[in-house]
Design a protein around this motif. Structure first.
Motif, PDB file in Angstrom:
ATOM      1  N   HIS A 166     -14.100   6.356   3.886  1.00  0.00           N
ATOM      2  CA  HIS A 166     -13.192   6.306   2.742  1.00  0.00           C
ATOM      3  C   HIS A 166     -12.418   4.988   2.772  1.00  0.00           C
ATOM      4  O   HIS A 166     -12.269   4.380   3.834  1.00  0.00           O
ATOM      5  CB  HIS A 166     -12.193   7.474   2.792  1.00  0.00           C
ATOM      6  CG  HIS A 166     -12.853   8.814   2.937  1.00  0.00           C
ATOM      7  ND1 HIS A 166     -13.579   9.401   1.937  1.00  0.00           N
ATOM      8  CD2 HIS A 166     -12.892   9.686   3.990  1.00  0.00           C
ATOM      9  CE1 HIS A 166     -14.032  10.581   2.351  1.00  0.00           C
ATOM     10  NE2 HIS A 166     -13.632  10.768   3.590  1.00  0.00           N
ATOM     11  N   PRO A 167     -11.895   4.549   1.624  1.00  0.00           N
ATOM     12  CA  PRO A 167     -11.076   3.321   1.621  1.00  0.00           C
ATOM     13  C   PRO A 167      -9.644   3.598   2.055  1.00  0.00           C
ATOM     14  O   PRO A 167      -8.680   3.241   1.374  1.00  0.00           O
ATOM     15  CB  PRO A 167     -11.152   2.880   0.144  1.00  0.00           C
ATOM     16  CG  PRO A 167     -11.288   4.147  -0.610  1.00  0.00           C
ATOM     17  CD  PRO A 167     -12.110   5.069   0.258  1.00  0.00           C
ATOM     18  N   TYR A 168      -9.520   4.255   3.235  1.00  0.00           N
ATOM     19  CA  TYR A 168      -8.200   4.663   3.719  1.00  0.00           C
ATOM     20  C   TYR A 168      -7.929   4.064   5.085  1.00  0.00           C
ATOM     21  O   TYR A 168      -8.843   3.837   5.896  1.00  0.00           O
ATOM     22  CB  TYR A 168      -8.098   6.187   3.823  1.00  0.00           C
ATOM     23  CG  TYR A 168      -8.176   6.920   2.506  1.00  0.00           C
ATOM     24  CD1 TYR A 168      -7.687   6.367   1.336  1.00  0.00           C
ATOM     25  CD2 TYR A 168      -8.740   8.195   2.434  1.00  0.00           C
ATOM     26  CE1 TYR A 168      -7.752   7.030   0.128  1.00  0.00           C
ATOM     27  CE2 TYR A 168      -8.811   8.891   1.234  1.00  0.00           C
ATOM     28  CZ  TYR A 168      -8.324   8.289   0.083  1.00  0.00           C
ATOM     29  OH  TYR A 168      -8.392   8.957  -1.120  1.00  0.00           O
ATOM     30  N   MET A 169      -6.647   3.823   5.335  1.00  0.00           N
ATOM     31  CA  MET A 169      -6.161   3.469   6.665  1.00  0.00           C
ATOM     32  C   MET A 169      -5.022   4.418   7.009  1.00  0.00           C
ATOM     33  O   MET A 169      -4.164   4.689   6.146  1.00  0.00           O
ATOM     34  CB  MET A 169      -5.678   2.019   6.699  1.00  0.00           C
ATOM     35  CG  MET A 169      -5.129   1.604   8.074  1.00  0.00           C
ATOM     36  SD  MET A 169      -4.636  -0.141   8.147  1.00  0.00           S
ATOM     37  CE  MET A 169      -3.231  -0.132   7.019  1.00  0.00           C
ATOM     38  N   PHE A 170      -4.999   4.903   8.228  1.00  0.00           N
ATOM     39  CA  PHE A 170      -3.987   5.866   8.662  1.00  0.00           C
ATOM     40  C   PHE A 170      -3.103   5.201   9.711  1.00  0.00           C
ATOM     41  O   PHE A 170      -3.574   4.459  10.578  1.00  0.00           O
ATOM     42  CB  PHE A 170      -4.646   7.113   9.254  1.00  0.00           C
ATOM     43  CG  PHE A 170      -5.470   7.877   8.251  1.00  0.00           C
ATOM     44  CD1 PHE A 170      -4.906   8.886   7.495  1.00  0.00           C
ATOM     45  CD2 PHE A 170      -6.813   7.566   8.060  1.00  0.00           C
ATOM     46  CE1 PHE A 170      -5.662   9.578   6.562  1.00  0.00           C
ATOM     47  CE2 PHE A 170      -7.573   8.251   7.137  1.00  0.00           C
ATOM     48  CZ  PHE A 170      -7.004   9.255   6.387  1.00  0.00           C
TER      49      PHE A 170
ATOM     50  N   LEU B 297      -6.454   1.369   0.662  1.00  0.00           N
ATOM     51  CA  LEU B 297      -6.682  -0.058   0.856  1.00  0.00           C
ATOM     52  C   LEU B 297      -7.054  -0.780  -0.432  1.00  0.00           C
ATOM     53  O   LEU B 297      -7.131  -2.020  -0.450  1.00  0.00           O
ATOM     54  CB  LEU B 297      -7.783  -0.273   1.902  1.00  0.00           C
ATOM     55  CG  LEU B 297      -7.449   0.221   3.311  1.00  0.00           C
ATOM     56  CD1 LEU B 297      -8.634   0.046   4.241  1.00  0.00           C
ATOM     57  CD2 LEU B 297      -6.225  -0.498   3.861  1.00  0.00           C
ATOM     58  N   GLU B 298      -7.282  -0.041  -1.496  1.00  0.00           N
ATOM     59  CA  GLU B 298      -7.542  -0.681  -2.775  1.00  0.00           C
ATOM     60  C   GLU B 298      -6.255  -1.023  -3.508  1.00  0.00           C
ATOM     61  O   GLU B 298      -6.184  -2.034  -4.217  1.00  0.00           O
ATOM     62  CB  GLU B 298      -8.421   0.222  -3.637  1.00  0.00           C
ATOM     63  CG  GLU B 298      -9.820   0.440  -3.051  1.00  0.00           C
ATOM     64  CD  GLU B 298     -10.640   1.383  -3.895  1.00  0.00           C
ATOM     65  OE1 GLU B 298     -10.074   2.003  -4.822  1.00  0.00           O
ATOM     66  OE2 GLU B 298     -11.859   1.506  -3.638  1.00  0.00           O
ATOM     67  N   THR B 299      -5.242  -0.210  -3.317  1.00  0.00           N
ATOM     68  CA  THR B 299      -3.939  -0.469  -3.959  1.00  0.00           C
ATOM     69  C   THR B 299      -2.876  -0.894  -2.967  1.00  0.00           C
ATOM     70  O   THR B 299      -1.779  -1.291  -3.380  1.00  0.00           O
ATOM     71  CB  THR B 299      -3.477   0.797  -4.695  1.00  0.00           C
ATOM     72  OG1 THR B 299      -3.301   1.859  -3.734  1.00  0.00           O
ATOM     73  CG2 THR B 299      -4.504   1.221  -5.741  1.00  0.00           C
ATOM     74  N   ASN B 300      -3.186  -0.781  -1.658  1.00  0.00           N
ATOM     75  CA  ASN B 300      -2.235  -1.150  -0.596  1.00  0.00           C
ATOM     76  C   ASN B 300      -0.957  -0.323  -0.675  1.00  0.00           C
ATOM     77  O   ASN B 300       0.139  -0.825  -0.419  1.00  0.00           O
ATOM     78  CB  ASN B 300      -1.909  -2.639  -0.638  1.00  0.00           C
ATOM     79  CG  ASN B 300      -3.133  -3.508  -0.428  1.00  0.00           C
ATOM     80  OD1 ASN B 300      -4.053  -3.130   0.289  1.00  0.00           O
ATOM     81  ND2 ASN B 300      -3.161  -4.652  -1.094  1.00  0.00           N
ATOM     82  N   LYS B 301      -1.104   0.951  -1.008  1.00  0.00           N
ATOM     83  CA  LYS B 301       0.051   1.833  -1.121  1.00  0.00           C
ATOM     84  C   LYS B 301      -0.210   3.117  -0.355  1.00  0.00           C
ATOM     85  O   LYS B 301      -1.367   3.507  -0.107  1.00  0.00           O
ATOM     86  CB  LYS B 301       0.336   2.167  -2.582  1.00  0.00           C
ATOM     87  CG  LYS B 301       0.805   0.973  -3.405  1.00  0.00           C
ATOM     88  CD  LYS B 301       1.122   1.386  -4.833  1.00  0.00           C
ATOM     89  CE  LYS B 301       1.623   0.198  -5.657  1.00  0.00           C
ATOM     90  NZ  LYS B 301       1.928   0.581  -7.060  1.00  0.00           N
TER      91      LYS B 301
END
Length: 472
Positions: free
Chosen positions: A237-241, A254-258
């Motif tokens: 997924h395009p996620y960072m935790f 990570l696409e919106t940096n929010k």
């Protein structure tokens, strides 16, 4: 000397002779004088075969022992065999005379009898054949020297183990780049799956994204109100935790940096974070002595993995069993079944707090690092069998393993050591160099990771810098 009735006492020799005669008469009546033994050929054959079967093996030395003793023992064994044969012949003569049989001619094969003397006259097998079968032609000279086959087998086993313990040659590692930008201790880092950039979290409550090739800062993320202690980037997924000492777990798009999700439930600061490679769950652990499993999408708390008696300082997730591994300040490592949320095994070989865990990408094992003794241990999954021990002076804060079988360990004193992962043999030891202007006490290494290729090593330390090492 007389008895009470006036009769003289008999001598000891006479009493012994009388006792022997009485014993002989008793056994002669019950065994040797059994009716039909002398006249029945079948009974004679039975007794002859039984004597040969039960006492034939003790006449001569076993062939194995004779082969071990070699040529020096051959005359001696032959003398013993001759004496034993003569003694047995004398016994047989006495037995036949007492039975009243007397020496007879050798029976023919047609009457079905077996002579007692013929049974004991069988020759042993060829020694040369047995010797060649046991020790081979090349070792025949060693047998003549009196060396046993067991000692030679042990020597071969030691030589084989010594050859297997030889470490794989690895290239040396050299400092390539020092990256500055954080205002606090660098406590965690993670590499993006495509190997284009990496992220770091520090005591300045910032998450920074850096370009892997150039080391330039790409982005800074704010949101935590305390030290960031855990980072993980999803490959699905395009996620960072991220997790921090503010008891919060954040999911970053990570696409919106929010921040798109936050997970609440920890009772104290979070010290470690692990992302499952195939399931949509994230595992966090911290000062509340438990690990919590979160559903990424619903933010629900799936399991609370409790059982440790101290702060859980490190956590790992993998696809195979055990899917969750935790290391704690209570000096134990626990293996968890993710489906049931129960501990399957507790590893207690460490003497002090376990602060670092690392999975091996090339085999089904993992490593753990603690604060004292033989402080790095390698374990086999899934049961947690201890394979070997390694040592790095100081408190091991971080471990990392690359696909080439290189294990990196960093300590609070700045001691950096590289090991051959399979054998546990160290092949390089260096000291971390602090950034100019920092104290010597700020040489500690807190976090480390290899890039996706395994050829570059990233470390973060107390001097607020990120150091990049590469193979020479």
């Amino acid at each position: 000397m007389e008895t009470e009735h006036g009769a003289p006492l008999r001598g000891l020799a006479e009493l012994a002779e009388r006792s022997a005669k009485r014993t002989r008469l008793v056994y002669a009546r019950t065994v040797l004088k059994t009716p039909g033994v002398e006249s029945d050929p079948a009974l004679r054959a039975y007794f002859s075969t039984k004597i040969a079967r039960e006492y034939g093996d003790v006449q001569i030395l076993p062939d194995v022992i004779r082969a071990q003793q070699g040529a020096t023992a051959t005359p001696r064994s032959k003398a013993k065999d001759t004496g034993a044969s003569m003694e047995m012949a004398h016994v047989l003569d006495t037995l036949e005379s007492e039975r009243g049989i007397g020496p007879t001619a050798a029976p023919s094969a047609s009457d079905g009898t077996v002579s007692v003397r013929a049974a004991f006259a069988a020759k042993p097998r060829s020694e040369s054949q047995l010797e060649s079968a046991l020790i081979g032609t090349s070792d025949a000279n060693h047998a003549a020297d009196g060396q046993s086959m067991l000692s030679r087998a042990l020597q071969r086993k030691k030589e084989l183990a010594r050859r297997e313990a030889q470490p794989t040659p690895h290239p040396q590692w050299k400092l390539m780049r020092v990256i500055s930008g954080h205002l606090g201790w660098v406590r965690c880092m993670a590499v993006e799956p495509n190997n284009q950039w990496f992220a770091t979290g520090a005591g300045d409550r910032m998450i920074k994204l850096w370009d892997m090739a150039s080391g330039q800062l790409k982005l800074s993320l704010t949101g935590h109100i305390s030290t960031v202690r855990g980072l993980a980037i999803s490959a699905r997924h395009p996620y960072m935790f991220s997790a921090g000492e503010d008891k919060l777990v954040k999911c970053w798009d990570l696409e919106t940096n929010k921040v798109v999700r936050q997970y609440y439930g920890h009772l104290s600061g979070i010290y470690a974070l692990g992302l499952h490679p195939t399931l949509d769950v994230v595992v966090t652990a911290g000062r509340d002595a438990c690990a919590r499993v979160w559903d990424i999408r619903t933010k629900a708390q799936v399991h609370v993995l409790s059982g440790h008696r101290g702060t859980v300082a490190s956590v790992l997730c993998q696809e195979a069993e055990p899917q969750v591994i935790t290391g704690s300040m209570d000096a134990t490592v626990k293996l968890w079944d993710l489906a049931s949320g129960r501990c399957t095994n507790t590893l207690t070989q460490h003497k002090k707090s376990v602060r670092a865990l690392a999975l091996a990408p090339h085999e089904y094992t993992f490593a753990s690092g603690s604060a004292g003794g033989r402080n790095i241990k390698r374990w086999r999954c899934p049961e947690g069998t201890l394979l070997n021990n390694m040592t790095n002076e100081g408190i091991v804060n971080t471990l990392a393993v690359n696909p080439d079988g290189v294990l990196f360990s960093g300590t609070d004193t700045g001691s950096i050591r590289f090991f051959d992962y399979d054998t546990g043999v160290p092949f390089q030891s260096i000291e971390d160099i602090v950034q100019p202007g920092s104290l010597d006490a700020e040489a500690g290494v807190f976090c480390s990771t290899f890039d996706q290729t395994g050829t570059r090593l990233l470390t973060g330390g107390a001097d607020k810098t990120i150091k990049v090492y590469r193979e020479v």
